[in-house]
Design a protein around this motif. Structure first.
Motif, mmCIF file in Angstrom:
data_model
loop_
_atom_site.group_PDB
_atom_site.id
_atom_site.type_symbol
_atom_site.label_atom_id
_atom_site.label_comp_id
_atom_site.label_asym_id
_atom_site.label_seq_id
_atom_site.Cartn_x
_atom_site.Cartn_y
_atom_site.Cartn_z
ATOM 1 N N THR A 146 3.558 14.845 9.221
ATOM 2 C CA THR A 146 2.641 15.695 9.972
ATOM 3 C C THR A 146 1.320 15.877 9.229
ATOM 4 O O THR A 146 1.305 15.887 7.998
ATOM 5 C CB THR A 146 3.258 17.086 10.220
ATOM 6 O OG1 THR A 146 3.492 17.707 8.963
ATOM 7 C CG2 THR A 146 4.553 16.992 10.974
ATOM 8 N N THR B 258 4.988 19.056 15.255
ATOM 9 C CA THR B 258 3.863 18.386 14.609
ATOM 10 C C THR B 258 2.543 19.092 14.852
ATOM 11 O O THR B 258 1.733 19.242 13.946
ATOM 12 C CB THR B 258 3.774 16.928 15.103
ATOM 13 O OG1 THR B 258 4.977 16.267 14.737
ATOM 14 C CG2 THR B 258 2.581 16.214 14.535
ATOM 15 N N PHE B 259 2.298 19.522 16.064
ATOM 16 C CA PHE B 259 1.029 20.171 16.408
ATOM 17 C C PHE B 259 1.156 21.689 16.467
ATOM 18 O O PHE B 259 0.338 22.364 17.080
ATOM 19 C CB PHE B 259 0.514 19.630 17.745
ATOM 20 C CG PHE B 259 0.095 18.185 17.662
ATOM 21 C CD1 PHE B 259 -1.034 17.813 16.957
ATOM 22 C CD2 PHE B 259 0.849 17.204 18.276
ATOM 23 C CE1 PHE B 259 -1.418 16.488 16.876
ATOM 24 C CE2 PHE B 259 0.480 15.871 18.206
ATOM 25 C CZ PHE B 259 -0.657 15.504 17.504
ATOM 26 N N CYS C 66 -2.074 23.343 18.019
ATOM 27 C CA CYS C 66 -3.324 22.637 17.758
ATOM 28 C C CYS C 66 -4.106 22.420 19.056
ATOM 29 O O CYS C 66 -3.586 21.852 20.015
ATOM 30 C CB CYS C 66 -3.001 21.296 17.113
ATOM 31 S SG CYS C 66 -4.425 20.233 16.855
ATOM 32 N N GLN D 159 -4.472 18.645 20.092
ATOM 33 C CA GLN D 159 -3.273 17.817 20.236
ATOM 34 C C GLN D 159 -3.368 16.792 21.369
ATOM 35 O O GLN D 159 -2.911 15.660 21.220
ATOM 36 C CB GLN D 159 -2.039 18.690 20.422
ATOM 37 C CG GLN D 159 -1.996 19.382 21.773
ATOM 38 C CD GLN D 159 -0.675 20.042 22.024
ATOM 39 O OE1 GLN D 159 0.363 19.457 21.726
ATOM 40 N NE2 GLN D 159 -0.704 21.239 22.559
ATOM 41 N N HIS D 160 -3.953 17.169 22.473
ATOM 42 C CA HIS D 160 -4.008 16.245 23.619
ATOM 43 C C HIS D 160 -4.920 15.056 23.314
ATOM 44 O O HIS D 160 -4.580 13.913 23.630
ATOM 45 C CB HIS D 160 -4.450 16.976 24.885
ATOM 46 C CG HIS D 160 -3.539 18.118 25.229
ATOM 47 N ND1 HIS D 160 -2.225 17.928 25.590
ATOM 48 C CD2 HIS D 160 -3.735 19.460 25.207
ATOM 49 C CE1 HIS D 160 -1.654 19.098 25.802
ATOM 50 N NE2 HIS D 160 -2.551 20.042 25.576
ATOM 51 N N ARG E 228 -3.065 12.742 20.876
ATOM 52 C CA ARG E 228 -2.031 11.947 21.540
ATOM 53 C C ARG E 228 -2.652 10.789 22.339
ATOM 54 O O ARG E 228 -2.152 9.665 22.319
ATOM 55 C CB ARG E 228 -1.192 12.822 22.468
ATOM 56 C CG ARG E 228 -0.296 13.786 21.730
ATOM 57 C CD ARG E 228 0.459 14.674 22.727
ATOM 58 N NE ARG E 228 0.999 15.859 22.135
ATOM 59 C CZ ARG E 228 2.191 15.936 21.553
ATOM 60 N NH1 ARG E 228 2.962 14.875 21.493
ATOM 61 N NH2 ARG E 228 2.611 17.073 21.033
#
Length: 121
Positions: free
Chosen positions: A5, A62-63, A70, A73-74, A77
């Motif tokens: 991470t 992880t986020f 977070c 995050q999007h 990803r």
């Protein structure tokens, strides 16, 4: 991202007395949230120390989680998905070619270097 991470751990302060996993936690106690450990929890992840690309990552932390999730995050990803969608069809093969080195930071982690050899199509 479950395997390692970006944020390794954070410290928090308990806001109330509670018990977690049989451990008594008092209001005001300091708690270390260890994301690397949480993402390898044997009660959550089958074969938790095995790298598997087919693993369902929905339970990953992880986020982060909850109000501390977070905001990026999007985007992260999408960037990872596009990177692998573009890279993998162009490779014949790829392999590690040396000793990976991790960042020495206590807060933000990840690979400092990851030597690889590869052949393009």
């Amino acid at each position: 991202m479950r395997w390692t991470t970006p944020v390794q751990h954070l410290m928090r302060t308990a806001t109330a007395d509670t018990e977690l996993g049989g451990q008594r936690i008092s209001k005001g106690d300091w708690l270390m949230l260890c994301y690397l450990s949480g993402n390898r929890d044997e009660e959550v992840f089958d074969e938790s120390d095995r790298f598997r690309v087919d693993r369902d990552i929905e339970r990953s932390i992880t986020f982060g989680h909850g109000v501390h999730i977070c905001l990026g995050q999007h985007l992260a990803r999408v960037e990872m998905r596009i990177f692998f969608e573009e890279l993998l069809p162009r490779l014949d093969w790829i392999e590690i070619d040396g000793e990976p080195r991790r960042s020495t930071s206590f807060f933000i982690g990840g690979p400092k270097s990851l030597p690889v050899r590869f052949k393009m199509n």
